[in-house]
Write an enzyme that holds these catalytic residues in place. Structure first.
Site, PDB file in Angstrom:
ATOM      1  N   GLU A 173       0.860  -1.522  -0.476  1.00 36.10           N
ATOM      2  CA  GLU A 173       0.033   0.168   0.783  1.00 36.10           C
ATOM      3  C   GLU A 173       0.694   0.924  -0.103  1.00 36.10           C
ATOM      4  OE1 GLU A 173      -1.781  -1.747   2.796  1.00 36.10           O
ATOM      5  OE2 GLU A 173      -3.469  -2.187   0.854  1.00 36.10           O
ATOM      6  N   HIS A 175      -2.332  -6.707  11.666  1.00 34.41           N
ATOM      7  CA  HIS A 175      -3.412  -7.823  10.906  1.00 34.41           C
ATOM      8  C   HIS A 175      -2.501  -9.533  11.292  1.00 34.41           C
ATOM      9  CE1 HIS A 175      -2.745  -5.199   6.803  1.00 34.41           C
ATOM     10  NE2 HIS A 175      -3.884  -4.868   7.702  1.00 34.41           N
ATOM     11  N   ASN A 222      -5.685  -6.536   2.972  1.00 35.05           N
ATOM     12  CA  ASN A 222      -6.010  -6.175   3.989  1.00 35.05           C
ATOM     13  C   ASN A 222      -6.860  -7.060   4.420  1.00 35.05           C
ATOM     14  OD1 ASN A 222      -4.178  -3.643   1.623  1.00 35.05           O
ATOM     15  ND2 ASN A 222      -4.408  -2.713   3.844  1.00 35.05           N
TER      16      ASN A 222
HETATM   17  P1  FAE Z   1     -11.698  -7.677  16.106  1.00 37.50           P
HETATM   18  O1  FAE Z   1     -11.820  -6.479  15.192  1.00 37.50           O
HETATM   19  O2  FAE Z   1      -9.891  -7.486  16.507  1.00 37.50           O
HETATM   20  O3  FAE Z   1     -12.362  -6.844  17.351  1.00 37.50           O
HETATM   21  C1  FAE Z   1     -12.220  -8.334  18.587  1.00 37.50           C
HETATM   22  C2  FAE Z   1     -12.672  -7.225  19.832  1.00 37.50           C
HETATM   23  O4  FAE Z   1     -12.347  -8.255  20.760  1.00 37.50           O
HETATM   24  C3  FAE Z   1     -12.096  -6.163  19.682  1.00 37.50           C
HETATM   25  O5  FAE Z   1     -12.722  -4.862  20.167  1.00 37.50           O
HETATM   26  C4  FAE Z   1     -11.457  -6.404  21.514  1.00 37.50           C
HETATM   27  O6  FAE Z   1     -11.414  -5.547  22.382  1.00 37.50           O
HETATM   28  C5  FAE Z   1     -12.807  -7.206  22.166  1.00 37.50           C
HETATM   29  N1  FAE Z   1     -12.126  -8.590  23.398  1.00 37.50           N
HETATM   30  C6  FAE Z   1     -10.836  -9.286  23.444  1.00 37.50           C
HETATM   31  N2  FAE Z   1     -10.585 -10.079  23.801  1.00 37.50           N
HETATM   32  C7  FAE Z   1     -12.196  -9.836  24.796  1.00 37.50           C
HETATM   33  C8  FAE Z   1     -12.824 -10.120  25.802  1.00 37.50           C
HETATM   34  N3  FAE Z   1     -11.847 -11.290  26.358  1.00 37.50           N
HETATM   35  N4  FAE Z   1     -13.569 -10.097  26.087  1.00 37.50           N
HETATM   36  C9  FAE Z   1     -14.368  -8.766  25.476  1.00 37.50           C
HETATM   37  N5  FAE Z   1     -13.629  -8.378  24.388  1.00 37.50           N
HETATM   38  C10 FAE Z   1     -13.199  -9.067  24.634  1.00 37.50           C
HETATM   39  O7  FAE Z   1     -11.548  -8.880  15.083  1.00 37.50           O
HETATM   40  N6  FAE Z   1      -7.469  -4.200   8.332  1.00 37.50           N
HETATM   41  C11 FAE Z   1      -8.079  -3.716   6.781  1.00 37.50           C
HETATM   42  O8  FAE Z   1      -8.408  -4.279   6.474  1.00 37.50           O
HETATM   43  N7  FAE Z   1      -7.612  -2.870   5.934  1.00 37.50           N
HETATM   44  C12 FAE Z   1      -7.217  -1.919   6.773  1.00 37.50           C
HETATM   45  O9  FAE Z   1      -7.222  -0.793   6.543  1.00 37.50           O
HETATM   46  C13 FAE Z   1      -6.822  -2.497   8.107  1.00 37.50           C
HETATM   47  N8  FAE Z   1      -5.619  -1.284   9.027  1.00 37.50           N
HETATM   48  C14 FAE Z   1      -5.432  -1.588  10.274  1.00 37.50           C
HETATM   49  C15 FAE Z   1      -4.669  -0.883  10.850  1.00 37.50           C
HETATM   50  C16 FAE Z   1      -4.209  -1.164  12.185  1.00 37.50           C
HETATM   51  C17 FAE Z   1      -3.725   0.315  12.907  1.00 37.50           C
HETATM   52  C18 FAE Z   1      -4.458  -2.128  12.463  1.00 37.50           C
HETATM   53  C19 FAE Z   1      -4.708  -2.553  14.200  1.00 37.50           C
HETATM   54  C20 FAE Z   1      -5.588  -3.045  12.081  1.00 37.50           C
HETATM   55  C21 FAE Z   1      -5.819  -3.017  10.205  1.00 37.50           C
HETATM   56  N9  FAE Z   1      -6.229  -4.130   9.809  1.00 37.50           N
HETATM   57  C22 FAE Z   1      -6.953  -3.815   8.607  1.00 37.50           C
HETATM   58  C23 FAE Z   1      -7.173  -4.655  10.243  1.00 37.50           C
HETATM   59  C24 FAE Z   1      -8.165  -4.834  10.695  1.00 37.50           C
HETATM   60  O10 FAE Z   1      -8.319  -4.091  11.609  1.00 37.50           O
HETATM   61  C25 FAE Z   1      -8.470  -6.488  11.292  1.00 37.50           C
HETATM   62  O11 FAE Z   1      -7.959  -8.335  10.949  1.00 37.50           O
HETATM   63  C26 FAE Z   1     -10.087  -6.364  11.783  1.00 37.50           C
HETATM   64  O12 FAE Z   1     -10.516  -5.857  13.058  1.00 37.50           O
HETATM   65  C27 FAE Z   1      -9.582  -8.538  13.020  1.00 37.50           C
HETATM   66  O13 FAE Z   1     -11.553  -8.295  12.491  1.00 37.50           O
HETATM   67  P2  FAE Z   1     -11.832  -9.335  13.833  1.00 37.50           P
HETATM   68  O14 FAE Z   1     -13.703  -9.851  14.288  1.00 37.50           O
HETATM   69  O15 FAE Z   1     -11.398 -10.550  13.906  1.00 37.50           O
END
Ligand code: FAE
Length: 547
Positions: free
Chosen positions: A403, A488, A526
């Site tokens: 990117e 990621h 991504n």
């Molecule tokens: P996620 O979105 O991480 O959600 C999990 C949730 O569970 C979180 O809110 C936690 O706080 C919560 N949690 C964890 N443990 C517990 C517990 N024990 N009890 C209660 N709550 C809990 O999971 N991906 C893209 O496709 N495009 C992008 O442009 C992109 N940019 C990114 C930039 C940054 C800085 C970061 C950090 C990530 C980026 N990502 C991007 C990755 C993407 O946000 C990530 O793959 C997804 O958010 C993962 O989705 P999940 O549903 O697996």
């Protein structure tokens, strides 16, 4: 609270505030069909903390992509859902009148329970950028897992709160390597389109892109890529592109053009709070407990599962421990959160029948960052949109998709910056450490060399062609590669291994995994569109057959 009753989703207090929030959720859902995303406050279900002793039909651990898809589709099927989220609700402005802090000035809101920031780009022109902040349940977790720092969003909306919104569907020819047990025709015919539509994915207007000052950095990136023979592709995003054009025109408050991204966007970005969670709120069947962390799940004597939950305050201190029962539990705590929880529950005897695949198949999506120093006649612009809109695709020939990312410092840097996703073969495993009472991850820093080599198939060639060099000041003194981190995380409870082919955990009826931990370590682009589309596929099957 007096006079209230416990609802089927385990929450009390159908107060006026909840009602108003529910109404605004409906308005939010209506707005989804138009182009009216923008500066509104959150329209998610109002926070409604779960009561100890409650019984809920469906409990979702986490409010990121997988959890939000599960909650919406279960609610639409008539099931009452309670979502448990360890982070904050992010629905209340701070003393500056804004909900989220700016990337250039991290504050109390910015980091998850750290006393010093841990910025992904740690240095600039030789100066370290990190600074002290009060310990608080802030939005970005820089979680140190052995030899890698895993950045994750914390709060209602999960990663969608902090990410760049880049919403990329993998090229179909790569899909077989990403999720080998999943029917690609179904994914590309039904679930990717459904995910993209519900997330509100769009692409920058190419005509506007050509003239916008804030994308000079991307046009320079394109020129350099194409002069070296690499294809430059536009990258779709969930940012509201109409809103960004208005930011550039000066008619609305700035967000992407004010450098907001890592610690949240106050305007413009269609985070899950404005899409899936808004629609979930509109059903009236979804409640959320923010600042609640699931610590245990075990079979309940009378059927279903006993779930133990710590309620925490904004210093991270546990203020109450609650025990509830749930007929079905959906693990959606993200790749790291779900994997850590499952290896703990298996090893400590809460869920001993989980299989030997639990914790395995974890990867970093091959993330590696770098910057290039351009010539003085090639400025990248002092105004840079924080939202990337294009990339360099060398996946087939060199194993890298890069990117073209901004460096929104507000000054001319003559730098090009890139986040590469690479075809790394390395996979790590989570294991339970009884001495420390924590889950360990055996990732090795040296494994990033493969990713660096793949990224170099692009940037060595561009540097040779342009007569330029790598920046050595962004990740420490004389350090070219940002190889200490990932944005990621993927895997740890891999589809068709730790679970069946739809995310049902082996060994326990009624327990499901529905987040990025299902995907074995790499998506070639991504990841969140693939996480969302896979969750759409799996929840449709689970609703049809298990409810
Ligand atoms: P996620 O979105 O991480 O959600 C999990 C949730 O569970 C979180 O809110 C936690 O706080 C919560 N949690 C964890 N443990 C517990 C517990 N024990 N009890 C209660 N709550 C809990 O999971 N991906 C893209 O496709 N495009 C992008 O442009 C992109 N940019 C990114 C930039 C940054 C800085 C970061 C950090 C990530 C980026 N990502 C991007 C990755 C993407 O946000 C990530 O793959 C997804 O958010 C993962 O989705 P999940 O549903 O697996």
């Amino acid at each position: 609270m007096s006079g209230s009753t416990t609802r089927a989703n385990g929450s009390k207090n159908v107060s006026r505030r909840t009602f108003i929030a529910g109404t605004s959720s409906i308005l939010g859902a209506v707005a989804l069909s138009g182009r009216a995303f923008a500066a509104e406050a959150s329209v998610t279900p109002a926070a409604a903390p779960i009561d100890s002793g409650a019984h809920v039909p469906a409990l979702v651990v986490g409010t990121g992509y997988g959890g939000s898809v599960a909650a919406l589709r279960l609610a639409q099927a008539g099931v009452d859902v309670h979502m448990i989220e360890m982070g904050m609700a992010w629905d209340t402005p701070g003393s500056d009148g804004k909900i989220f802090a700016n990337t250039t000035s991290p504050d109390v809101r910015s980091y998850w329970l750290r006393t010093r920031t841990k910025q992904p780009i740690s240095n600039f022109l030789g100066y370290p950028l990190d600074k002290d902040v009060p310990r608080h349940t802030g939005i970005l977790d820089a979680e140190e897992m052995g030899q890698i720092i895993v950045y994750q969003g914390r709060g209602v909306g999960g990663g969608s709160l902090v990410n760049g919104g880049m919403a990329v569907t993998p090229r179909r020819e790569n899909f077989g390597a990403i999720l080998p047990s999943v029917d690609a025709a179904e994914m590309y015919g039904t679930y990717y389109p459904r995910a993209n539509a519900t997330l509100g994915v769009g692409t920058v207007d190419p005509a506007w892109f050509e003239s916008a000052d804030c994308y000079q950095f991307a046009r320079v990136g394109r020129k350099h890529a194409e002069r070296s023979g690499f294809p430059f592709v536009f990258v779709p995003d969930v940012y509201d592109w109409d809103y960004m054009e208005k930011e550039a025109a000066g008619t609305v408050p700035r967000s992407a053009l004010a450098g907001e991204i890592l610690y949240g966007n106050n305007y413009g970005k269609k985070s899950l709070q404005k899409t899936y969670l808004a629609q979930a709120g509109a059903t009236g069947k979804v409640a959320i407990s923010p600042l609640h962390k699931v610590t245990s799940v075990a079979p309940a004597a009378g059927g279903g599962y006993t779930v133990v939950i710590d309620q925490i305050d904004t210093t991270g201190t546990t203020t109450a421990t609650k025990t509830v029962t749930a007929d079905k539990v959906f693990f959606a705590a993200g790749s790291v959160g779900t994997s850590k929880l499952l290896v703990q529950l298996k090893a400590t005897g809460a869920l001993p029948a989980l299989n030997a695949e639990i914790g395995k198949g974890w990867g970093d999506n091959g993330n590696v960052m770098c910057g290039r120093a351009n010539h003085m006649w090639d400025p990248t612009g002092k105004l840079q949109a924080s939202i990337p809109c294009g990339g360099i695709d060398n996946w087939t020939a060199g194993g890298a998709f890069a990117e073209v990312a901004p460096l929104p410092t507000g000054i001319e840097t003559y730098a090009s910056f890139y986040l590469s996703i690479t075809n790394t073969p390395h996979r790590a495993e989570f294991t339970w450490n009884p001495q420390t009472g924590r889950a360990d991850l055996n990732w090795q820093t040296a494994w990033k060399q493969t990713s660096v080599d793949m990224a170099r198939t692009i940037f060595d060639k561009i540097n040779a062609k342009e007569g330029t060099i790598y920046r050595t000041d962004l990740f420490g003194a004389y350090k070219i590669w940002g190889d200490h981190l990932t944005y990621h995380p993927l895997g740890g409870a891999v589809l068709d291994k730790a679970t069946d082919n739809y995310g049902r955990l082996h060994g326990y009826a009624g327990l499901y995994v529905i987040d990025g931990s299902l995907i074995p370590g790499n998506t070639s682009v991504n990841p969140f569109v693939t996480i969302t589309a896979l969750a759409e596929r799996n929840i449709e099957k689970i609703i049809a057959t298990d409810l």
